[in-house]
Design a protein around this motif. Structure first.
Motif, PDB file in Angstrom:
ATOM      1  N   THR A  96       0.568  -1.305  -0.202  1.00  0.00           N
ATOM      2  CA  THR A  96       0.156  -0.156  -0.078  1.00  0.00           C
ATOM      3  C   THR A  96       0.614   1.459   0.357  1.00  0.00           C
ATOM      4  N   ILE A  97       1.696   1.762   0.820  1.00  0.00           N
ATOM      5  CA  ILE A  97       2.721   2.510   0.764  1.00  0.00           C
ATOM      6  C   ILE A  97       2.938   2.954  -0.142  1.00  0.00           C
ATOM      7  N   ARG A  98       3.645   1.451  -1.213  1.00  0.00           N
ATOM      8  CA  ARG A  98       4.396   1.883  -2.015  1.00  0.00           C
ATOM      9  C   ARG A  98       3.322   2.417  -3.799  1.00  0.00           C
ATOM     10  N   GLN A  99       2.651   1.849  -3.587  1.00  0.00           N
ATOM     11  CA  GLN A  99       0.589   2.175  -4.060  1.00  0.00           C
ATOM     12  C   GLN A  99       1.008   3.387  -3.349  1.00  0.00           C
ATOM     13  N   TYR A 100       1.184   4.022  -3.154  1.00  0.00           N
ATOM     14  CA  TYR A 100       0.394   5.206  -2.808  1.00  0.00           C
ATOM     15  C   TYR A 100       1.921   6.400  -2.678  1.00  0.00           C
ATOM     16  N   LEU A 101       2.864   5.971  -2.742  1.00  0.00           N
ATOM     17  CA  LEU A 101       3.926   6.485  -3.314  1.00  0.00           C
ATOM     18  C   LEU A 101       3.547   6.952  -5.051  1.00  0.00           C
ATOM     19  N   ASP A 102       3.867   6.208  -5.153  1.00  0.00           N
ATOM     20  CA  ASP A 102       3.231   6.468  -7.015  1.00  0.00           C
ATOM     21  C   ASP A 102       2.399   7.030  -7.125  1.00  0.00           C
ATOM     22  N   TYR A 103       1.391   6.844  -6.436  1.00  0.00           N
ATOM     23  CA  TYR A 103      -0.331   7.768  -6.697  1.00  0.00           C
ATOM     24  C   TYR A 103       0.040   8.738  -6.499  1.00  0.00           C
ATOM     25  N   VAL A 104       1.301   9.222  -5.344  1.00  0.00           N
ATOM     26  CA  VAL A 104       1.421  10.934  -5.218  1.00  0.00           C
ATOM     27  C   VAL A 104       2.358  11.017  -6.517  1.00  0.00           C
ATOM     28  N   ASP A 105       3.405  11.087  -7.014  1.00  0.00           N
ATOM     29  CA  ASP A 105       4.374  11.625  -7.660  1.00  0.00           C
ATOM     30  C   ASP A 105       3.506  11.376  -9.299  1.00  0.00           C
ATOM     31  N   GLN A 106       2.575  10.260  -9.409  1.00  0.00           N
ATOM     32  CA  GLN A 106       1.496  10.572 -10.784  1.00  0.00           C
ATOM     33  C   GLN A 106       0.616  11.347 -10.369  1.00  0.00           C
ATOM     34  N   GLU A 107       0.305  11.842  -9.560  1.00  0.00           N
ATOM     35  CA  GLU A 107      -1.229  13.328  -9.246  1.00  0.00           C
ATOM     36  C   GLU A 107      -0.813  14.308  -9.448  1.00  0.00           C
ATOM     37  N   ALA A 108       0.886  14.641  -8.175  1.00  0.00           N
ATOM     38  CA  ALA A 108       2.056  15.344  -8.870  1.00  0.00           C
ATOM     39  C   ALA A 108       2.606  16.329  -9.696  1.00  0.00           C
ATOM     40  N   LYS A 109       2.711  15.002 -10.412  1.00  0.00           N
ATOM     41  CA  LYS A 109       3.167  15.575 -12.209  1.00  0.00           C
ATOM     42  C   LYS A 109       2.130  15.743 -12.795  1.00  0.00           C
ATOM     43  N   LYS A 110       0.538  15.558 -12.833  1.00  0.00           N
ATOM     44  CA  LYS A 110      -0.301  15.725 -13.910  1.00  0.00           C
ATOM     45  C   LYS A 110      -0.686  17.152 -13.423  1.00  0.00           C
ATOM     46  N   ALA A 111      -0.190  17.180 -12.018  1.00  0.00           N
ATOM     47  CA  ALA A 111      -0.895  18.513 -11.387  1.00  0.00           C
ATOM     48  C   ALA A 111       0.153  19.267 -11.430  1.00  0.00           C
ATOM     49  N   GLY A 112       1.551  19.407 -11.873  1.00  0.00           N
ATOM     50  CA  GLY A 112       2.377  20.625 -12.369  1.00  0.00           C
ATOM     51  C   GLY A 112       3.655  20.227 -11.123  1.00  0.00           C
ATOM     52  N   VAL A 113       3.461  19.665 -10.272  1.00  0.00           N
ATOM     53  CA  VAL A 113       3.906  19.724  -9.276  1.00  0.00           C
ATOM     54  C   VAL A 113       5.639  19.784  -9.615  1.00  0.00           C
ATOM     55  N   GLU A 114       6.624  21.140  -9.072  1.00  0.00           N
ATOM     56  CA  GLU A 114       8.251  20.562  -9.908  1.00  0.00           C
ATOM     57  C   GLU A 114       8.063  19.623  -8.244  1.00  0.00           C
ATOM     58  N   LYS A 115       7.926  19.873  -7.528  1.00  0.00           N
ATOM     59  CA  LYS A 115       8.998  18.258  -6.573  1.00  0.00           C
ATOM     60  C   LYS A 115       7.885  17.837  -5.713  1.00  0.00           C
ATOM     61  N   VAL A 116       7.265  16.854  -5.318  1.00  0.00           N
ATOM     62  CA  VAL A 116       7.323  16.749  -3.341  1.00  0.00           C
ATOM     63  C   VAL A 116       8.317  16.228  -2.859  1.00  0.00           C
ATOM     64  N   THR A 117       8.736  17.120  -2.292  1.00  0.00           N
ATOM     65  CA  THR A 117       9.730  17.253  -0.896  1.00  0.00           C
ATOM     66  C   THR A 117       9.610  16.844  -0.034  1.00  0.00           C
ATOM     67  N   LYS A 118       8.193  16.490   0.531  1.00  0.00           N
ATOM     68  CA  LYS A 118       8.131  16.016   1.785  1.00  0.00           C
ATOM     69  C   LYS A 118       6.913  14.830   2.125  1.00  0.00           C
ATOM     70  N   LEU A 119       7.343  14.354   2.988  1.00  0.00           N
ATOM     71  CA  LEU A 119       5.374  13.078   3.509  1.00  0.00           C
ATOM     72  C   LEU A 119       5.659  13.524   5.524  1.00  0.00           C
ATOM     73  N   ARG A 120       4.656  13.997   5.354  1.00  0.00           N
ATOM     74  CA  ARG A 120       3.595  14.464   6.404  1.00  0.00           C
ATOM     75  C   ARG A 120       3.517  13.021   7.464  1.00  0.00           C
ATOM     76  N   ILE A 121       3.456  12.985   9.122  1.00  0.00           N
ATOM     77  CA  ILE A 121       2.908  12.339   9.314  1.00  0.00           C
ATOM     78  C   ILE A 121       2.565  13.213  10.490  1.00  0.00           C
ATOM     79  N   TYR A 122       0.995  12.879  10.624  1.00  0.00           N
ATOM     80  CA  TYR A 122       0.316  13.935  11.521  1.00  0.00           C
ATOM     81  C   TYR A 122       0.118  12.495  12.416  1.00  0.00           C
ATOM     82  N   PHE A 123       0.414  12.926  13.929  1.00  0.00           N
ATOM     83  CA  PHE A 123      -0.671  12.114  14.862  1.00  0.00           C
ATOM     84  C   PHE A 123      -1.780  12.473  14.688  1.00  0.00           C
ATOM     85  N   ALA A 124      -3.277  11.511  14.866  1.00  0.00           N
ATOM     86  CA  ALA A 124      -3.944  11.776  14.837  1.00  0.00           C
ATOM     87  C   ALA A 124      -5.128  11.405  16.081  1.00  0.00           C
ATOM     88  N   ASN A 125      -7.047  11.076  16.383  1.00  0.00           N
ATOM     89  CA  ASN A 125      -7.023  10.913  17.263  1.00  0.00           C
ATOM     90  C   ASN A 125      -8.630  10.476  16.676  1.00  0.00           C
TER      91      ASN A 125
END
Length: 229
Positions: A96-125
């Motif tokens: 799932t993580i591998r698929q997620y990273l590929d998906y983010v790269d794909q969608e970011a490229k289509k949206a014109g994002v030059e570079k995905v800089t970080k993967l932020r992990i939020y704590f939640a409840n």
């Protein structure tokens, strides 16, 4: 004499040619080895953030000493459940993580994002409800995490998603405190960071309608599995 030598040379050449032809006919189709060498796989260097097992055990125990007791006391009191145990990890399926990273790269490229800089992990409840969104909550009030990719803009890294127009939009512009992003001044930012919590009883209209969220949730959490730490 010269004629004899020429005759012997001709017979020898004919013999070699005959042997070569027999060997070629004896080879099956596809037996020929490729002449091109396969490219070597480049070795991946270990990230700078890799720590030793000794250090991982140290910070795990620090959490046990400085956080677990406080959380368990609060949850046992509010839940009135003396058997409550603090979750110590959240895991996602590796695929799932591998698929997620590929998906983010794909969608970011289509949206014109030059570079995905970080993967932020939020704590939640999770809320104290049986259903959250369109999914059943296994353990109401359970701690969790969600992942958000970031891009660099105006000297900062900001979480982003894909807007209805197919372009990258900043998360802070739609889900920040009081709908005002993460604040425009230092004092506003401090308050926003300290109080950044969802209000489940009064959720705003869906700002992502027609767009695409890149926020990943759905990990499994629990106490440490036997044998780990």
């Amino acid at each position: 004499m010269v004629h004899s030598k020429q005759l012997l040379t001709g017979l020898f050449s004919l013999l070699l040619l005959s042997m070569t032809s027999c060997q070629d006919r004896g080879k099956k189709k596809g037996d020929e080895k490729p002449t091109e060498k396969e490219p070597k796989t480049e070795m991946v260097k270990a990230p700078e953030g890799i720590i030793s097992l000794v250090n991982s055990k140290l910070i795990y125990d620090n959490y046990t000493e400085n956080r677990v007791g406080i959380i368990e006391e609060y949850e046992r009191r509010t839940r009135q459940s003396p058997e409550f145990k603090v979750a110590r990890f959240v895991d996602f399926d590796y695929k799932t993580i591998r698929q997620y990273l590929d998906y983010v790269d794909q969608e970011a490229k289509k949206a014109g994002v030059e570079k995905v800089t970080k993967l932020r992990i939020y704590f939640a409840n999770y809320p104290d409800e049986e259903v959250f969104g369109d999914k059943k909550v296994v353990h109401p009030k359970q701690n969790t995490v969600f992942l958000v990719p970031t891009l660099y803009q105006d000297g900062q890294n900001y979480g982003f998603f894909i807007g209805a127009d197919g372009k990258a939009e900043l998360v802070k512009n739609v889900v920040g405190a009081k709908g005002q992003g993460m604040g425009s001044t230092h004092s506003d930012q401090t308050q926003s960071y300290a109080g950044f919590a969802p209000n489940f009883s009064a959720a705003p209209p869906n700002p992502y309608q027609g767009g695409g969220s890149l926020t990943l949730n759905g990990g499994n959490s629990g106490p440490p599995p036997p044998g780990d730490y």
